[in-house]
Design a protein around this motif. Structure first.
Motif, PDB file in Angstrom:
ATOM      1  N   MET A  87       0.841  -1.195   0.000  1.00 40.11           N
ATOM      2  CA  MET A  87       0.000   0.000   0.000  1.00 40.11           C
ATOM      3  C   MET A  87       0.881   1.253   0.000  1.00 40.11           C
ATOM      4  SD  MET A  87      -3.190   0.954   2.470  1.00 40.11           S
ATOM      5  CE  MET A  87      -2.552  -0.144   3.683  1.00 40.11           C
ATOM      6  N   LYS A  88       0.575   2.171  -0.903  1.00 37.24           N
ATOM      7  CA  LYS A  88       1.323   3.437  -0.943  1.00 37.24           C
ATOM      8  C   LYS A  88       0.512   4.504  -0.219  1.00 37.24           C
ATOM      9  CE  LYS A  88       3.572   4.912  -4.622  1.00 37.24           C
ATOM     10  NZ  LYS A  88       3.863   5.266  -6.039  1.00 37.24           N
ATOM     11  N   ILE A  89       1.102   5.049   0.810  1.00 34.80           N
ATOM     12  CA  ILE A  89       0.393   6.053   1.620  1.00 34.80           C
ATOM     13  C   ILE A  89       1.117   7.391   1.519  1.00 34.80           C
ATOM     14  CG2 ILE A  89      -0.495   6.624   3.916  1.00 34.80           C
ATOM     15  CD1 ILE A  89      -0.119   3.598   4.606  1.00 34.80           C
ATOM     16  N   LEU A  90       0.351   8.442   1.295  1.00 35.55           N
ATOM     17  CA  LEU A  90       0.915   9.794   1.325  1.00 35.55           C
ATOM     18  C   LEU A  90       0.347  10.516   2.541  1.00 35.55           C
ATOM     19  CD1 LEU A  90       2.673  11.925  -0.242  1.00 35.55           C
ATOM     20  CD2 LEU A  90       0.499  12.834  -1.103  1.00 35.55           C
ATOM     21  N   VAL A  91       1.224  11.096   3.353  1.00 37.46           N
ATOM     22  CA  VAL A  91       0.780  11.907   4.484  1.00 37.46           C
ATOM     23  C   VAL A  91       1.193  13.353   4.203  1.00 37.46           C
ATOM     24  CG1 VAL A  91       0.914  12.280   6.972  1.00 37.46           C
ATOM     25  CG2 VAL A  91       1.100   9.954   6.061  1.00 37.46           C
TER      26      VAL A  91
ATOM     27  N   LYS B 274      -1.185  12.603  -8.466  1.00 34.56           N
ATOM     28  CA  LYS B 274      -1.377  12.131  -9.856  1.00 34.56           C
ATOM     29  C   LYS B 274      -0.113  11.441 -10.364  1.00 34.56           C
ATOM     30  CE  LYS B 274      -4.912  15.242 -11.572  1.00 34.56           C
ATOM     31  NZ  LYS B 274      -5.056  16.661 -11.946  1.00 34.56           N
ATOM     32  N   GLU B 275       1.026  12.014 -10.023  1.00 30.73           N
ATOM     33  CA  GLU B 275       2.291  11.480 -10.520  1.00 30.73           C
ATOM     34  C   GLU B 275       2.613  10.123  -9.889  1.00 30.73           C
ATOM     35  OE1 GLU B 275       5.406  14.437 -10.263  1.00 30.73           O
ATOM     36  OE2 GLU B 275       6.934  12.867 -10.358  1.00 30.73           O
ATOM     37  N   ASN B 276       2.318   9.981  -8.590  1.00 33.85           N
ATOM     38  CA  ASN B 276       2.800   8.792  -7.868  1.00 33.85           C
ATOM     39  C   ASN B 276       1.720   7.778  -7.497  1.00 33.85           C
ATOM     40  OD1 ASN B 276       5.484   9.777  -7.829  1.00 33.85           O
ATOM     41  ND2 ASN B 276       4.900  11.175  -6.195  1.00 33.85           N
ATOM     42  N   GLN B 277       0.440   8.104  -7.710  1.00 37.14           N
ATOM     43  CA  GLN B 277      -0.650   7.127  -7.518  1.00 37.14           C
ATOM     44  C   GLN B 277      -0.648   6.475  -6.128  1.00 37.14           C
ATOM     45  OE1 GLN B 277      -3.117   6.542  -9.844  1.00 37.14           O
ATOM     46  NE2 GLN B 277      -2.217   8.228 -10.970  1.00 37.14           N
ATOM     47  N   TYR B 278      -1.009   7.241  -5.126  1.00 36.08           N
ATOM     48  CA  TYR B 278      -1.097   6.687  -3.766  1.00 36.08           C
ATOM     49  C   TYR B 278      -2.454   6.010  -3.549  1.00 36.08           C
ATOM     50  CZ  TYR B 278       2.994   9.569  -3.158  1.00 36.08           C
ATOM     51  OH  TYR B 278       4.239  10.113  -3.308  1.00 36.08           O
ATOM     52  N   ASP B 279      -2.483   5.043  -2.634  1.00 38.03           N
ATOM     53  CA  ASP B 279      -3.737   4.354  -2.302  1.00 38.03           C
ATOM     54  C   ASP B 279      -4.526   5.118  -1.242  1.00 38.03           C
ATOM     55  OD1 ASP B 279      -3.214   1.928  -3.901  1.00 38.03           O
ATOM     56  OD2 ASP B 279      -1.527   1.712  -2.503  1.00 38.03           O
TER      57      ASP B 279
ATOM     58  N   VAL C 235      -8.196  -0.769   6.528  1.00 40.41           N
ATOM     59  CA  VAL C 235      -8.135  -1.087   5.091  1.00 40.41           C
ATOM     60  C   VAL C 235      -8.121  -2.597   4.911  1.00 40.41           C
ATOM     61  CG1 VAL C 235      -6.751  -0.857   2.998  1.00 40.41           C
ATOM     62  CG2 VAL C 235      -6.916   1.067   4.590  1.00 40.41           C
ATOM     63  N   GLU C 236      -8.937  -3.083   3.976  1.00 39.50           N
ATOM     64  CA  GLU C 236      -8.964  -4.502   3.592  1.00 39.50           C
ATOM     65  C   GLU C 236      -8.907  -4.538   2.076  1.00 39.50           C
ATOM     66  OE1 GLU C 236      -8.781  -6.464   6.878  1.00 39.50           O
ATOM     67  OE2 GLU C 236      -8.385  -7.498   4.973  1.00 39.50           O
ATOM     68  N   GLY C 237      -7.801  -4.977   1.501  1.00 42.06           N
ATOM     69  CA  GLY C 237      -7.699  -4.998   0.039  1.00 42.06           C
ATOM     70  C   GLY C 237      -7.841  -3.600  -0.520  1.00 42.06           C
ATOM     71  N   THR C 238      -8.844  -3.392  -1.387  1.00 44.32           N
ATOM     72  CA  THR C 238      -9.032  -2.048  -1.954  1.00 44.32           C
ATOM     73  C   THR C 238     -10.209  -1.323  -1.300  1.00 44.32           C
ATOM     74  OG1 THR C 238     -10.424  -2.952  -3.694  1.00 44.32           O
ATOM     75  CG2 THR C 238      -8.068  -2.702  -4.196  1.00 44.32           C
TER      76      THR C 238
ATOM     77  N   SER D 276     -14.033   2.997  -1.468  1.00 48.02           N
ATOM     78  CA  SER D 276     -12.977   2.272  -2.174  1.00 48.02           C
ATOM     79  C   SER D 276     -11.722   3.118  -2.218  1.00 48.02           C
ATOM     80  CB  SER D 276     -13.402   1.994  -3.623  1.00 48.02           C
ATOM     81  OG  SER D 276     -14.577   1.254  -3.631  1.00 48.02           O
ATOM     82  N   LEU D 277     -10.579   2.455  -2.201  1.00 42.39           N
ATOM     83  CA  LEU D 277      -9.316   3.159  -2.410  1.00 42.39           C
ATOM     84  C   LEU D 277      -9.190   3.490  -3.895  1.00 42.39           C
ATOM     85  CD1 LEU D 277      -6.844   1.041  -0.242  1.00 42.39           C
ATOM     86  CD2 LEU D 277      -8.412   2.854   0.457  1.00 42.39           C
ATOM     87  N   PRO D 278      -8.461   4.514  -4.262  1.00 33.75           N
ATOM     88  CA  PRO D 278      -7.808   5.487  -3.371  1.00 33.75           C
ATOM     89  C   PRO D 278      -8.807   6.470  -2.762  1.00 33.75           C
ATOM     90  CG  PRO D 278      -7.393   6.037  -5.673  1.00 33.75           C
ATOM     91  CD  PRO D 278      -8.148   4.742  -5.685  1.00 33.75           C
ATOM     92  N   LEU D 279      -8.412   7.046  -1.641  1.00 30.85           N
ATOM     93  CA  LEU D 279      -9.262   8.036  -0.982  1.00 30.85           C
ATOM     94  C   LEU D 279      -8.398   9.075  -0.269  1.00 30.85           C
ATOM     95  CD1 LEU D 279      -9.190   7.347   2.287  1.00 30.85           C
ATOM     96  CD2 LEU D 279     -10.761   5.558   1.622  1.00 30.85           C
ATOM     97  N   VAL D 280      -9.060  10.159   0.135  1.00 31.16           N
ATOM     98  CA  VAL D 280      -8.395  11.246   0.871  1.00 31.16           C
ATOM     99  C   VAL D 280      -9.153  11.427   2.180  1.00 31.16           C
ATOM    100  CG1 VAL D 280      -7.789  13.708   0.877  1.00 31.16           C
ATOM    101  CG2 VAL D 280      -7.796  12.428  -1.286  1.00 31.16           C
ATOM    102  N   LEU D 281      -8.402  11.590   3.274  1.00 30.49           N
ATOM    103  CA  LEU D 281      -9.101  11.886   4.516  1.00 30.49           C
ATOM    104  C   LEU D 281      -8.484  13.078   5.229  1.00 30.49           C
ATOM    105  CD1 LEU D 281      -7.461  10.735   7.268  1.00 30.49           C
ATOM    106  CD2 LEU D 281      -8.094   8.558   6.234  1.00 30.49           C
ATOM    107  N   GLY D 282      -9.336  13.755   6.001  1.00 31.21           N
ATOM    108  CA  GLY D 282      -8.917  14.831   6.892  1.00 31.21           C
ATOM    109  C   GLY D 282      -8.998  14.283   8.302  1.00 31.21           C
ATOM    110  N   GLY D 283      -7.862  13.963   8.889  1.00 30.92           N
ATOM    111  CA  GLY D 283      -7.848  13.180  10.124  1.00 30.92           C
ATOM    112  C   GLY D 283      -7.677  14.016  11.371  1.00 30.92           C
ATOM    113  N   LYS D 284      -7.892  13.364  12.505  1.00 29.78           N
ATOM    114  CA  LYS D 284      -7.694  14.001  13.801  1.00 29.78           C
ATOM    115  C   LYS D 284      -7.452  12.928  14.838  1.00 29.78           C
ATOM    116  CE  LYS D 284     -11.234  15.866  15.847  1.00 29.78           C
ATOM    117  NZ  LYS D 284     -12.425  16.662  16.170  1.00 29.78           N
TER     118      LYS D 284
END
Lengths: 248, 321
Positions: free
Chosen positions: A1-5, A104-109, A146-149, A167-175
């Motif tokens: 899984m590729k994660i961007l923070v 877009k360039e790196n395709q994170y999950d 996360v389970e699979g996609t 479904s992945l990919p998704l964006v979240l605003g966390g706390k």
């Protein structure tokens, strides 16, 4: 899984806030900076996901080189690599556009942002980023598995919580709630040493509009001194709340 | 060019924050010589025209059943359709949980500027200049935009509800919402409670209460006042109280008319979430607690002694008024 923070570089919570240049700019003189607390919960969650599912955790920051100690701290906490987009982060849409180009360039999950930064408190970038990429967006996110996609998430709503799937990919605003305060990791010496040799790529900004600007800052009016009331005279407090403060 | 207001409801009732957003939108409409249009999305209260009382000239309802469940992309697409159909110059959205989800999506989809965390009416309209809170309430910033359309997201309780006498003429908005990209599995909500960000009176307590079971004192005071309950971070971390009650920097930011803090020392992280309250009362056994510096009224005393007395005094006050 590729994660961007996505991380912001913000004044420490205890910092005194002052303005300069005729109140048109934030005075960073003597201010110590930290990873935005909301982002730190997200970074820790990303590391948990990596430990469970494998993959990589990349941190991304839009800002000048002066933020690099904050980025190195994220690497010392455990991120694998980092990207800094070399631009002044003065507008939410502009910052979201920079991050969208990176995604877009790196395709994170999974793209994890804090729900807002504690400096400008805009709360704009995560949702804008999701909209620019046409990805699902969950804000005030306090749970993620996360389970699979597929992802199961929890978000805060008025007076409670909502559980949802996407479904992945998704964006979240966390706390806080993504992980608990006690889960946060303090970089150890080994982490700090390793962070020095981790990749920190600097990218030029992509063209994007800036929709907003600050015309003027101001400090809030100081409060009048507190009125102390004797503990055996609560009737006086009730009276003041009614006649003076007019709140009951 | 009109003002559009996102009119949210929960459990078949309009939120107080919605009335506030309508009042705010009506003032912008009055100042710019235009009309205020409220947009109700999905399942709605029976009486939509009530929004007229809070300033809506027209109330549009997009009632596609797909909108009954909240999804940011779907709601934003309907707001965008309304902006196109009505011709919006300003959009007013409350800084509620759903509002904070929708506003940035709408901003991108509509190509509109977004100014969030707003606590005042615009100072001018050409160009738009509006004041917002920043630096976790330690600063104020006047934001400006040259964009043609602006979305203004207001902090609940910052502006206040004002009654108007508008028609609130109801119309249907036909809009096919964008496909949902999240699915709600379950909702866990305390029914019938005022949401904390909208509460006008809040009784909050901290570690000074010593144990979860001692909250009966706090709840009794809150019930007597008609207030919502809140707590400090350590209290929610120890699971004495639910996380949804945690106010402060990493919890919820609130600005009620009255905030009573009991047994809370007043760490800067806590103050960041409550310092905009109009009146702050601090009750603490430690005379050196930093919270007293941020308070309007203070009592140095033991909560277990002072709180029941205060509850009784408020009961007596309510009985005689």
């Amino acid at each position: 899984m590729k994660i961007l923070v996505c991380i912001s570089h913000v004044p420490d919570t205890t910092a005194k806030i002052n303005f300069k240049d005729n109140n048109t700019a934030f005075d960073t003189d003597g201010v110590s900076f930290v990873i935005n607390p909301y982002d730190e919960f997200g970074l820790t969650k990303a590391l948990f996901l990596k430990e469970k599912h494998g993959g990589t955790v990349t941190v991304c920051h839009v800002g000048p080189a002066s933020a690099e100690p904050t980025i190195r701290k994220a690497l010392a906490i455990g991120a694998d690599d980092a990207i800094r987009v070399d631009a002044e982060p003065t507008d939410g849409f502009f910052v979201a556009s920079q991050l969208a180009a990176i995604v877009k360039e790196n395709q994170y999950d999974v793209v994890i942002c804090g729900q807002e930064s504690i400096d400008y408190n805009g709360g704009q970038v995560p949702g804008m980023l999701a909209a620019l990429l046409d990805l699902p967006f969950v804000n005030a996110c306090v749970g993620l598995e996360v389970e699979g996609t597929n992802a199961t998430l929890e978000r805060e709503i008025d007076g409670g919580k909502e559980k949802l799937t996407a479904s992945l990919p998704l964006v979240l605003g966390g706390k806080k709630g993504l992980v608990e305060e006690s889960d946060l990791r303090i970089p150890n010496m080994r982490g700090i040493m390793m962070a020095r040799s981790k990749k920190l790529e600097v990218k030029p900004a992509t063209d994007a509009a800036k929709h907003t600007a600050v015309a003027q800052f101001e400090k809030p009016q100081p409060k009048a001194p507190v009125k102390m009331i004797a503990a055996d005279n609560v009737e006086e407090l009730v009276n003041l709340l009614h006649t003076e403060a007019k709140v009951i | 060019m009109s003002v559009i207001i996102f009119a949210e409801s929960t459990e078949g009732k309009f939120k107080k924050a919605t009335f506030e957003a309508c009042s705010y939108g009506a003032k912008i409409a009055a100042a710019t010589g235009s009309e205020a249009h409220a947009l109700v999305i999905g399942s709605a209260p029976a009486d939509l025209s009530v929004l007229g009382k809070y300033g809506a000239d027209k109330v549009h309802h997009a009632s596609d059943a797909a909108l009954d469940e909240f999804n940011g992309a779907a709601v934003a697409s309907v707001l965008k359709a309304a902006m196109d159909a009505i011709g919006a110059k300003y959009v007013v959205i409350s800084g509620s949980f759903n509002g904070k989800t929708v506003a940035p999506i709408l901003s991108v989809k509509a190509g509109a500027a977004l100014i969030t965390n707003v606590n005042s009416l615009p100072a001018s309209y050409g160009p738009l200049v509006v004041r917002r809170s920043a630096f976790s309430s330690k600063g104020l910033a006047d934001y400006t935009t040259s964009a043609d359309v602006a979305i203004i997201s207001i902090i609940p309780n910052a502006i206040g509800v004002e009654e108007h006498n508008k028609a609130g003429e109801v119309a249907t908005l036909d809009a096919a919402p964008a496909a949902k990209n999240t699915t709600v599995v379950s909702v866990d909500r305390v029914k019938g409670q005022i949401p904390l960000p909208e509460a006008e009176l809040v009784v909050s307590a901290g570690r000074g209460m010593k144990a979860a079971e001692n909250w009966t004192l706090i709840e009794k005071l809150a019930d007597t006042l008609g207030a919502a309950t809140a707590c400090s971070k350590p209290v929610s971390d120890m699971h004495w109280r639910p996380h949804t009650e945690h106010v402060g920097q990493t919890g919820i930011a609130i600005r009620p008319n009255l905030y009573i803090a009991i047994g809370i020392s007043g760490a800067i992280q806590h103050l960041a979430g409550v310092s905009n309250s109009k009146t702050i009362v601090v009750i603490n056994s430690d005379a050196e607690a930093p919270f007293f510096k941020a308070a309007d009224y203070g009592i140095v005393g033991d909560a277990f002694d002072v709180v029941p007395k205060l509850t009784a005094a408020i009961e007596a006050f309510k009985a005689s008024n």
